[in-house]
Each structure stands twice: as structure tokens, then as C-alpha cells.
Design a protein around this motif. Structure first.
Motif, short mmCIF file in Angstrom:
data_model
loop_
_atom_site.label_atom_id
_atom_site.label_comp_id
_atom_site.label_asym_id
_atom_site.label_seq_id
_atom_site.Cartn_x
_atom_site.Cartn_y
_atom_site.Cartn_z
N PHE B 177 -5.56 -9.28 7.84
CA PHE B 177 -5.26 -7.89 7.51
C PHE B 177 -5.42 -7.64 6.02
CE2 PHE B 177 -2.99 -7.45 11.60
CZ PHE B 177 -3.70 -6.36 12.04
N LYS B 178 -4.98 -8.59 5.23
CA LYS B 178 -5.12 -8.44 3.78
C LYS B 178 -6.60 -8.33 3.41
CE LYS B 178 -1.93 -8.76 1.15
NZ LYS B 178 -0.84 -8.94 0.22
N ARG B 179 -7.40 -9.22 4.04
CA ARG B 179 -8.83 -9.24 3.77
C ARG B 179 -9.46 -7.92 4.24
NH1 ARG B 179 -13.43 -10.80 5.95
NH2 ARG B 179 -12.52 -11.12 7.98
N LEU B 180 -9.06 -7.51 5.45
CA LEU B 180 -9.59 -6.28 6.03
C LEU B 180 -9.30 -5.09 5.15
CD1 LEU B 180 -10.01 -6.88 9.42
CD2 LEU B 180 -9.34 -4.53 9.21
N HIS B 181 -8.08 -5.07 4.65
CA HIS B 181 -7.67 -3.95 3.80
C HIS B 181 -8.47 -3.95 2.51
CE1 HIS B 181 -4.66 -2.02 0.95
NE2 HIS B 181 -5.19 -1.06 1.68
N ARG B 182 -8.73 -5.14 2.01
CA ARG B 182 -9.51 -5.25 0.78
C ARG B 182 -10.94 -4.74 1.02
NH1 ARG B 182 -8.18 -10.46 -0.22
NH2 ARG B 182 -10.17 -11.15 0.58
N GLU B 183 -11.49 -5.09 2.18
CA GLU B 183 -12.86 -4.69 2.48
C GLU B 183 -12.96 -3.21 2.82
OE1 GLU B 183 -14.29 -7.12 5.63
OE2 GLU B 183 -14.17 -8.95 4.44
N LEU B 184 -12.04 -2.75 3.68
CA LEU B 184 -12.14 -1.37 4.15
C LEU B 184 -11.65 -0.37 3.12
CD1 LEU B 184 -10.66 -1.88 7.72
CD2 LEU B 184 -13.05 -1.48 7.20
N LYS B 185 -10.72 -0.80 2.30
CA LYS B 185 -10.10 0.08 1.31
C LYS B 185 -9.57 1.34 1.99
CE LYS B 185 -12.65 -1.37 -2.76
NZ LYS B 185 -13.08 -2.62 -2.14
N GLN B 186 -8.97 1.16 3.17
CA GLN B 186 -8.48 2.30 3.93
C GLN B 186 -6.97 2.40 3.84
OE1 GLN B 186 -10.08 4.57 4.99
NE2 GLN B 186 -11.77 4.08 6.35
N THR B 187 -6.49 3.59 4.08
CA THR B 187 -5.05 3.77 4.15
C THR B 187 -4.56 3.16 5.46
OG1 THR B 187 -5.43 5.86 3.05
CG2 THR B 187 -3.22 5.48 3.96
N ILE B 188 -3.60 2.27 5.36
CA ILE B 188 -3.08 1.62 6.57
C ILE B 188 -1.56 1.73 6.59
CG2 ILE B 188 -2.91 -0.54 7.87
CD1 ILE B 188 -5.48 -1.48 6.58
N ILE B 189 -1.03 2.18 7.71
CA ILE B 189 0.43 2.14 7.90
C ILE B 189 0.71 1.14 9.01
CG2 ILE B 189 2.52 3.45 8.39
CD1 ILE B 189 1.08 5.93 7.41
N TYR B 190 1.53 0.18 8.68
CA TYR B 190 1.67 -1.01 9.51
C TYR B 190 3.13 -1.17 9.90
CZ TYR B 190 0.95 -6.08 10.38
OH TYR B 190 0.86 -7.32 10.92
N ALA B 191 3.45 -0.96 11.17
CA ALA B 191 4.85 -1.05 11.60
C ALA B 191 5.16 -2.45 12.11
CB ALA B 191 5.12 -0.04 12.70
N THR B 192 6.29 -2.97 11.73
CA THR B 192 6.68 -4.29 12.18
C THR B 192 8.20 -4.46 12.09
OG1 THR B 192 6.53 -6.65 11.73
CG2 THR B 192 6.17 -5.19 9.88
N PRO B 193 8.80 -5.25 12.98
CA PRO B 193 10.23 -5.53 12.85
C PRO B 193 10.48 -6.81 12.05
CG PRO B 193 9.42 -6.25 14.99
CD PRO B 193 8.23 -5.78 14.21
N ASP B 194 9.39 -7.44 11.57
CA ASP B 194 9.51 -8.75 10.93
C ASP B 194 9.29 -8.60 9.43
OD1 ASP B 194 9.29 -11.28 10.01
OD2 ASP B 194 7.62 -11.87 11.32
#
Lengths: 301, 362
Positions: B177-194
Motif C-alpha cells: 500500500f505504501k508503494r502503491l500510494h507512492r506510485e499512484l499519488k492518489q488520495t486514499i482513505i484507509y479504514a482499519t481497527p488495527d
């Protein structure tokens, strides 16, 4: 020791399997026998049909099947000199049954599916009340509404018309269609439809590309149920039709032979009449056995 | 790249208030984690942003423009559903291709994109599978993820995208995900309980509970300067130690005292509005407790109750009279029940909470 125990367990299993098959065969015979007897009678002459003890081996005749379609009423009337209602020219009645059944099923299914989907997804105000109201139309015994409907139809000119019967059967079937289809749509997870919305489908596309394919099995079951409902209906068909629009169940009830009741002839008509129903059940059974696939969703609902 | 703003968002389902006035600003191209327990409102918030749930009040803006009137199918958002929501009547390939077909892409472009994303998520061998319900949980999750990532929307909404994978794959996916975010440079909202997952992927984390965002901050601040008791206890493992006691002004600063324990607080400024003698809760992270004698003033004798040896660290349960604390120490240490140790509670690492409101007092 171990071998011995395995043997015993193996024998136990065989006995169990044999018992299960035996029981199944008995049950099947129990249910199949009337149908067998019906078909058998249709292939007997009048004398054979009445023979005691019943005949299990005989030379089958197709005379009855030929008579259903080929004997002309007028001929027989000329011979006997009295006015008889005969099971001749039965193709008219079969045609009537087909027309009435299929038209009303198509209308009831289309309206029912759309109504059910709306109730299931959009939950309009008063959904529960409306759903109860829809069902309540089927709560009165048919015989109670039969007479009012008869007069009603007479005065509206719907008596002895296809449209009259089709409307009535559509109205009869709609509650079943709506209730059954609603329960199937209720089981389609909302997330799947929402995913399709996010993926770019408008609500109309979501309906026919996503929701409808999920309930195909249920739709098949519903249609089968509705067809059997109409195909077998007797009371209203008797009250609201005359010769031109008469359906097969009414015709069977009115069938007599030249002298007394010709059971062979009646059996032949019935055999032909249950044939479409049997085919339908066979087709739908394979449909239903495929089961429902709600397994793509994590966790139990 | 799209900047997402949420203003005073409210949503109820019957009597249940799922969102009670959520405010959140996600910078264009940022990866923000939405961290909260089950039922906190994470999914409802994401569904409101996606447009499949209609909020009762408030506004959602993309680049300053309200999108409330834009229906979901035109909002150009991609969402990963926690339930996967795969289309059961379509093959794996058709599932992933669906959003592209709905956007009328050409056959070649669709084929290229589907294959590329399948390659990336290592599900290329599954593309021909007819019935997605026969896939394993992890495979379904990756197919659903592929369907989300196959296009290039304004915003990605990911609802617990890796929670059902096994530990190994989860670890890989976090990096992915980190890599993907770096490549896509997109706004991402990521929900998690962890919280570990949130910390691992996101630069900023919004802690949500009962339909309200409690704190929106960097992982470091959430850890060190939580706004209230819930944030402090929800984040960190083992759970932060909390003791109830009284604070008093002493010669050089403040002192916290509870039964048989007095802790000098060195991180409370002179400007603090603390009341002398008021009842508070003191929290200290297990990682901050030192299991050695040191010159610092807050040294105590403690008895070992239990030790969980986790390889690189050991979690120790300690008893200090009536108080029970957990501490984490490096390495595999073999303590036995009843062993006596000296511990040190650093007075500059403690957090005080108001007893009634649970708010942190700095």
C-alpha cells in the motif's frame, strides 16, 4: 481386531445404504403410482379400464388420444340425437389454458419483480402495511369472492373473455410473486449493489446486471409456483368462461362419453394436461438444485 | 489528486446514530487512516463519501466542490468493501473488469489494466475462475482489491482491506500500500481497527469512536499526546497502564500519589491549570517503564507476576503493592513468578486524564 471392526462398520454402512434406497423407492412409488394409473388408464379401452381385477398387462390403445382431438361434436350429436358437451376439439381448450396461463404469468412476474425489488431496496413509507395489504387480498376463501366477481364481470363485459381471466389470475398471483421475490431480493447483500453503484452503474443497471442475476433461481421457483397456480385453477374458470374461453380443468369436469363417463378419454386429456406441468417441474428442479450462491460474502448474515 | 473535506457529517439508521458530526480534511494525495473499533462508524463514513449512503446532515467536498448531489455512479470514487462484495455471477476477470466496462473502456485497454493489476496482486492465475465463491478468503480479498485498484479514481476508499489476510500476507500488503500510494499519488482513505496497520500505512490517522472523530493527528502524537483516555488505551500494545490517584503540588513541580506509590511528574509545566489535590488518572506506556535501577527519582520495588516472552521483547506483568502494571523490555528475559525487580517510571512520559471527562490534561 481392527480388521474385524472395519468389516463390521462396512457391513453396517451397506445395510444403512440399502435401507435408505428401499425407503426412497417406496416413497417414490407411493407418489408416482397415481400418475402411472392415470397414464395407464388413458391407454386402455373402456372395457379394459373397468375390468376387475385391474389389468396390469394389456395391449395399449391410442384411441382415446385420437378421440380427444378428432371426434367432432356435431357428428356425435347427430348419432345420439342429444346435446352433449364432449371432449372433442380439445385443442381449443388447451390453447385457452396456454394463453391464459402465460399471459397472466408474464404480467404478474414483471409487476411482481419490480414491486418486490422496490419494497426490498427502497422500503417506501408503510412497506409493512402495504405488504400485508397485498397479502390480505388472498385471505378470503375464493368461493366468497366468486359470486361478486361473477356479477362484476358480467356487468363490465369481462365475462367469457381472455382478458377477464388473465386479469383475475394476474391479481391472484401478484401477492405470491411480490412476497416470494421480495424474500429473494432481501437475501442479496446490499454491499454487492453498492459496489456496483460505486463501480459506475446507475440503479437501473444495478437492477438488471447485479440484482436480477442473483435471484434467477428464486425467479424460476416463483414462476413455477405461479404457473401451477393458474394451470390448475378450476373454480373461477368454471364461473367466468363459456365454450370460447374455457380452460382444460373445466373441460375435464364437463367431459362425458356417449354413454356414461368415459374414463379412458378423461385420463387421456389429463395425461396431456399434466405433461407441461411435469416438464416444467423437471426443468425447475435442476434449476433449484443448483442452490443459492451467497458464499462470496465474508461471514454469516 | 483530490482534496477531501467532510463537514459536520451526520447519519442515523433508525435510532442508531452512526455518525454524529464528523469533520475531517484529507489533503490532496494524502493517505489517511481511519482508525476505530467495530461499530465506530468507519464503514458508514466511507459509504457516505462513496455516495451509496446519503448523510442526514453535513457536507462532503472534493476539491472544494460539494459532491452530495453527485450520485455514486458519477462520483468517480473507488471503494473496497469490507465484505468484498464480489459479484457472485461473474468470473474473477469480469469482476475486475466491471468498473472499466461500465466506463466504456476499449476491450484492449480493459484487458491490459485487468492483467496488470492481477499481476501486481498475484492473482493472475485466478482470472479464469468462473465462480468467485470458490476462492479462499485471502483470494477473494485480493480480487476485490484488484477491482478497486484497477481504475484511477479521484479517491480510493479502503474498508479494512487486509484484515482477513494471514499475518505474512498482511505484512506484505502494508508495504504494498505504501508503494502503491507512492506510485499512484492518489488520495486514499484507509479504514482499519488495527492501530499498527494504521501507523504502518498512513501519515495521519483519524481516531473515530461512536461516530465522532476524537483525534486527527500523526502516529507519534497519537502515541505521545493522546487527547483522551480512549485514544490512549485504543492505541498501543500492550494497553497503556492507567492508575487512579491524586495530584499535589510539591516543592519542584507536581506529584502523583496512589496507594503506596508516589510519582514525580516532570513534564507538567508551570502554566498547567491542574488543581492541587484533584483526583486524576495517570497513564504510562508499558514501553516507557524501565526494568532497571536508575538514578531517576521514580524507582520502585516490584514483584513479577508473569512474563510473556515474544522473542525480541518480553512483556512483564508487575505488582507494586495494590497496583498492577505491564512493562515491555527488550530481548528474551527469563523472569520467574515472585522475582523482585526495581523499576523506573519516567516522570516525563506520563499522561494525566481528568477522571470524569477522560480528557487529557497537559
Amino acid at each position: 481386531m481392527a480388521n474385524h471392526r472395519n468389516n463390521r462398520r462396512g457391513r453396517h454402512k451397506v445395510v444403512k445404504t440399502v435401507l435408505i434406497y428401499l425407503f426412497t423407492i417406496i416413497a417414490v412409488i407411493f407418489f408416482i403410482f397415481p400418475i402411472y394409473w392415470l397414464v395407464a388408464t388413458s391407454l386402455k379401452t373402456r372395457a379394459q379400464a373397468f375390468s376387475t381385477p385391474p389389468l396390469f398387462v394389456w395391449e395399449p390403445t391410442f384411441r382415446n388420444f385420437i378421440d380427444i382431438f378428432l371426434k367432432r361434436q356435431t357428428e356425435i350429436e347427430a348419432i345420439t340425437g342429444q346435446e352433449l358437451e364432449l371432449a372433442t376439439g380439445a385443442e381449443t381448450f388447451f390453447y385457452n389454458s396456454f394463453v391464459v396461463t402465460f399471459s397472466s404469468i408474464i404480467i404478474a412476474t414483471v409487476i411482481g419483480v419490480f414491486a418486490a425489488y422496490s419494497f426490498s431496496r427502497y422500503k417506501p413509507a408503510g412497506t409493512n402495511t402495504l405488504m400485508f395489504f397485498i397479502l390480505s387480498t388472498r385471505m378470503l376463501p375464493a368461493i366468497v369472492v366468486a359470486i361478486p366477481i361473477y356479477f362484476f364481470y358480467r356487468s363490465l363485459g369481462l365475462y367469457n373473455t381472455y382478458i377477464g381471466l388473465i386479469l383475475l389470475y394476474t391479481m391472484f398471483n401478484l401477492p405470491f410473486a411480490v412476497w416470494m421475490m421480495k424474500s429473494f431480493f432481501d437475501e442479496v447483500p446490499r454491499d454487492i449493489e453498492q459496489a456496483a453503484l460505486v463501480d459506475g452503474s446507475n440503479p437501473v443497471k444495478v437492477f438488471y446486471k447485479i440484482a436480477l442475476p442473483q435471484v434467477l433461481v428464486g425467479l424460476g421457483a416463483t414462476i413455477g409456483f405461479l404457473i401451477i397456480n393458474v394451470w390448475n385453477e378450476f373454480l373461477f374458470a368454471l364461473l367466468l368462461t363459456e365454450r370460447a374461453t374455457r380452460t382444460v380443468p373445466v373441460m375435464i369436469a364437463g367431459t362425458r362419453g356417449e354413454v356414461g363417463i368415459n374414463w379412458g378419454l378423461i385420463a387421456a386429456i389429463e395425461t396431456l394436461y399434466i405433461l407441461p406441468a411435469l416438464v416444467l417441474i423437471f426443468v425447475l428442479q435442476r434449476f433449484l438444485l443448483r442452490g443459492m450462491t451467497f458464499g462470496t460474502v465474508r461471514g454469516a448474515k | 489528486m483530490t482534496r477531501v473535506e467532510i463537514r459536520g457529517l451526520k447519519k442515523s439508521f433508525g435510532a442508531v446514530e452512526a455518525l454524529r458530526g464528523v469533520n475531517l480534511e484529507v489533503e490532496s494525495g494524502a493517505l489517511v487512516a481511519l482508525l476505530g473499533p467495530t461499530g465506530a462508524g468507519k464503514t458508514t463514513l466511507l459509504k457516505c463519501i462513496a455516495g451509496v449512503e446519503e448523510p442526514d446532515a453535513g457536507d462532503i467536498l472534493f476539491d472544494g466542490q460539494s459532491v452530495l448531489r453527485t450520485p455514486a455512479w458519477r462520483r468517480d470514487v473507488a471503494m473496497f468493501f469490507q465484505t468484498y462484495a464480489l459479484y457472485p455471477h461473474m468470473s474473477v476477470y469480469d469482476n475486475i473488469a466491471y468498473p472499466l466496462r461500465e466506463r466504456k473502456w476499449s476491450r484492449q485497454d480493459i484487458d491490459r489494466s485487468v492483467k496488470a493489476v492481477a499481476e501486481k496482486l498475484r492473482i493472475a492465475h485466478l482470472l479464469d475462475r468462473k465462480d468467485p465463491s470458490t476462492l479462499s478468503g485471502g483470494e477473494m480479498q485480493r480480487v476485490a482489491l484488484a477491482r478497486t485498484l484497477v481504475r484511477n479514481p479521484k479517491v480510493f476508499l479502503l474498508d479494512e482491506p487486509i484484515s482477513n489476510l494471514d499475518a505474512k500476507l498482511r505484512e506484505e500488503m502494508r508495504t504494498e500500500f505504501k508503494r502503491l500510494h507512492r506510485e499512484l499519488k492518489q488520495t486514499i482513505i484507509y479504514a482499519t481497527p488495527d492501530f499498527l496497520e494504521a501507523f504502518a500505512v498512513a501519515e495521519k490517522v483519524a481516531v473515530i469512536k461512536d461516530g465522532v472523530i476524537l483525534q486527527y493527528d500523526t502516529p507519534m502524537n497519537l502515541l505521545r499526546r493522546p487527547k483522551n483516555r480512549f485514544v490512549a488505551t485504543f492505541i498501543g500494545s500492550p494497553t497503556i497502564n492507567i492508575m487512579r490517584g491524586v495530584i499535589r503540588r510539591v516543592a519542584h513541580g507536581w506529584e502523583f500519589s496512589t496507594t503506596g506509590l508516589k510519582i514525580q511528574l516532570s513534564n507538567i509545566g508551570a502554566s498547567s491549570k491542574l488543581l492541587d489535590g484533584s483526583e486524576v488518572e495517570l497513564a504510562v506506556r508499558p514501553q516507557d517503564i524501565v526494568l532497571e535501577a536508575s538514578k531517576n527519582g521514580n524507582a520502585f520495588k516490584a514483584k513479577i507476576l508473569a512474563a510473556e516472552r515474544l522473542g525480541y521483547e518480553t512483556i512483564v506483568t508487575l505488582s507494586l503493592g495494590e497496583v498492577e502494571l505491564k512493562a515491555v523490555t527488550k530481548g528474551m528475559r527469563s523472569y520467574k513468578y515472585g522475582d523482585e525487580v526495581t523499576i523506573n517510571i519516567p516522570g516525563d512520559r506520563v499522561i494525566l486524564f481528568d477522571v470524569s471527562s477522560g480528557e487529557a490534561m497537559y
